[in-house]
Design an enzyme around this catalytic site. Structure first.
Site, PDB file in Angstrom:
ATOM      1  N   ASP A  57       0.850  -1.193   0.000  1.00  0.00           N
ATOM      2  CA  ASP A  57       0.000   0.000   0.000  1.00  0.00           C
ATOM      3  C   ASP A  57       0.884   1.242   0.000  1.00  0.00           C
ATOM      4  OD1 ASP A  57      -2.878   1.144   0.548  1.00  0.00           O
ATOM      5  OD2 ASP A  57      -1.505   2.207   1.899  1.00  0.00           O
ATOM      6  N   LEU A  58       0.603   2.174  -0.922  1.00  0.00           N
ATOM      7  CA  LEU A  58       1.447   3.363  -1.083  1.00  0.00           C
ATOM      8  C   LEU A  58       1.059   4.417  -0.042  1.00  0.00           C
ATOM      9  CD1 LEU A  58       1.840   1.888  -3.823  1.00  0.00           C
ATOM     10  CD2 LEU A  58       2.097   4.148  -4.857  1.00  0.00           C
ATOM     11  N   ASP A  60      -4.006   2.592  -5.087  1.00  0.00           N
ATOM     12  CA  ASP A  60      -2.579   2.639  -4.727  1.00  0.00           C
ATOM     13  C   ASP A  60      -2.152   1.350  -4.041  1.00  0.00           C
ATOM     14  OD1 ASP A  60      -4.013   2.926  -2.431  1.00  0.00           O
ATOM     15  OD2 ASP A  60      -2.973   4.730  -1.724  1.00  0.00           O
TER      16      ASP A  60
END
Length: 507
Positions: free
Chosen positions: A379-380, A422
């Site tokens: 996960d960004l 993302d």
């Protein structure tokens, strides 16, 4: 006379040819009449000549076979016109004949030999340079007519046999053509390769005897490529012939080629003189795709018929080429559509659908082979801030670069996909012989290192602190539900995210 008729019957019974019948008849007539020469002629009124075909000479007068004389000056013409077929005094009857005077003919017989259609084929003749009392031979006219009729009958038999043989040959030729075209049509219906099909077509044309030469070539960027390696020497031959073509011939399917004396000398051993030399072009839609160089052996068939068959062969091969081109284009389109259905348009990584398909495959394989693998959830962190600060174009560019870094960090057997937004997911192989915890730790370090640090984008350079990562190990006997496994990896990622927040806040 009865003995003579018996001899005639024997000749007729045993003769199979005009010559086999005529020679003994001429000998018989010579013995009966005492004439020095008896002979059979053929008349060509169009050319104005008469030929001696078969002769029997038994005296001073010698009339050779194959002798040709002007028809207008012959005694035969005069006998036909006057219907006087026996004379003991040639000079008294036809003193105006220069030929008779030069040969010194005095006694003469002649009777026409008729064709079946009633036209005159020639004459059955006899001549001597001295006077013979032919008038005392009461049955001579009947005997002459009988011999002429027998010869005419044999001529007609041979003509009929010749016509029948020609018709049989033509029928066999037509059957051969139909069979050849049927084989090529069947080949084109089932063909899956243009190169193989044109090569087999050339082979069929040679085997049928229709062509003395048939060489198949692919056209690649308008360059010749011999389908069969052994035919490569022909490339220079055909290339030289192609150089003679004008631009107007490019759209034609059948192109006649003129072989000059210079080409005949240059390519001696390759080109057959006197044969119809052509290029058969094969089109995929409107683009030349292949050609077959052919030389058609001379035959009873008209040139137009040969070229019509070649044109039909070209059309069949062109339909095959177009079908294969359409199939290839459809295959490429389907591949593109399948790729688009399974890949993320922004990052070009496999999408969520592809991820679940691959996860199901790996679970099935791991179950069968009793293997283990890791599921890594990415996960960004801070991606929303990047979008809000620099705009969505920069955000998209960042996602693409982030995906590239994941690709560079992948090892053999690894799989990566964009889960959505993302979030990314990786499926990574487990190596036997090393503790699972240690392998998981190394995997996290490798991916975090690859995806952290400076990102050189078009309009900005970002110093990115890296994503949150969560990894779980699947082992034989664990749950095999993809959604649950991803939920476990997502939960592990969320724990990592909370820990990173605490570290960043100094807690």
């Amino acid at each position: 006379m009865d003995k003579q008729l018996e001899q005639l019957a024997q000749f007729v019974a045993t003769a199979n040819t005009v010559e086999g019948l005529t020679r003994p008849l001429l000998a018989l007539l010579q013995r009966i009449t005492g004439l020095e020469s008896t002979y059979l002629t053929a008349i060509d009124e169009t050319a104005g000549v008469q030929h001696i075909l078969i002769a029997h000479n038994a005296g001073a007068l010698q009339l050779p076979e194959n002798l040709t004389v002007p028809w207008l000056d012959t005694l035969c013409k005069r006998a036909l016109e006057s219907q006087q077929f026996v004379t003991e005094d040639v000079a008294a009857c036809w003193g105006d004949s220069d030929a008779a005077r030069e040969l010194g003919l005095k006694s003469y017989i002649s009777v026409p030999v008729m064709n079946q259609d009633g036209s005159v084929f020639g004459t059955l003749c006899g001549a001597s340079s001295h006077n013979i009392a032919l008038g005392t031979m009461s049955h001579l006219p009947e005997l002459l007519q009988l011999c002429a009729d027998l010869i005419g009958h044999q001529l007609n038999r041979e003509n009929q046999a010749k016509i029948a043989a020609e018709r049989a040959a033509e029928a066999e030729l037509q059957l051969n053509r139909v069979s050849l075209f049927a084989k090529i049509s069947e080949l084109c219906m089932a063909g899956q390769s243009l190169s193989l099909s044109i090569s087999q077509t050339a082979q069929y044309m040679l085997e049928s005897g229709f062509c003395s030469q048939a060489i198949a070539f692919d056209l690649v960027n308008d360059e010749l490529v011999a389908v069969n390696p052994e035919d490569e020497p022909w490339q220079s031959v055909v290339q030289a012939l192609r150089a003679e073509l004008s631009t107007e011939t490019r759209r034609r399917t059948i192109i006649p080629l003129e072989i000059t004396d210079g080409m005949q000398q240059q390519f001696s051993g390759f080109l057959q003189s006197g044969h119809d030399t052509l290029l058969i072009k094969v089109f995929a839609e409107y683009t030349p795709a292949a050609l077959i160089f052919v030389q058609v052996a001379p035959s009873t068939a008209a040139q137009a018929e040969n070229r019509a068959l070649l044109s039909a062969i070209s059309n069949s091969l062109s339909l095959l080429a177009s079908r294969l081109a359409d199939h290839n284009a459809l295959t490429i389109l389907n591949q593109q559509l399948e790729y688009q259905a399974q890949h993320d348009t922004l990052t070009a990584l496999p999408n969520r659908r592809y991820l679940f398909d691959e996860l199901a495959r790996q679970l099935a394989r791991a179950n069968r082979q009793q293997l283990s693998f890791f599921i890594l959830f990415i996960d960004l962190d801070g991606f929303k801030a990047i979008n809000d600060t620099y705009g969505h174009e920069t955000g998209d560019e960042f996602l693409r670069e982030f995906a590239n870094r994941i690709r560079l960090a992948m090892r053999s057997g690894d799989f990566a996909a964009r889960h959505g937004g993302d979030e990314f997911v990786m499926l990574c192989q487990f190596s036997a012989g090393s503790p699972a915890d240690l392998q998981a730790e190394h995997l996290l370090k490798r991916i975090r290192a690859a995806t952290s640090g400076s990102f050189e984008l078009t309009d900005v350079t970002l110093d990115y602190q890296g994503p949150s990562l969560g990894v779980v190990q699947w082992q034989p006997g664990d749950i095999s539900d993809g959604d649950q496994l991803l939920s476990q990896a997502d939960a592990a990622m969320y724990k990592d995210k909370q820990q990173r927040r605490k570290q960043q806040s100094g807690g």
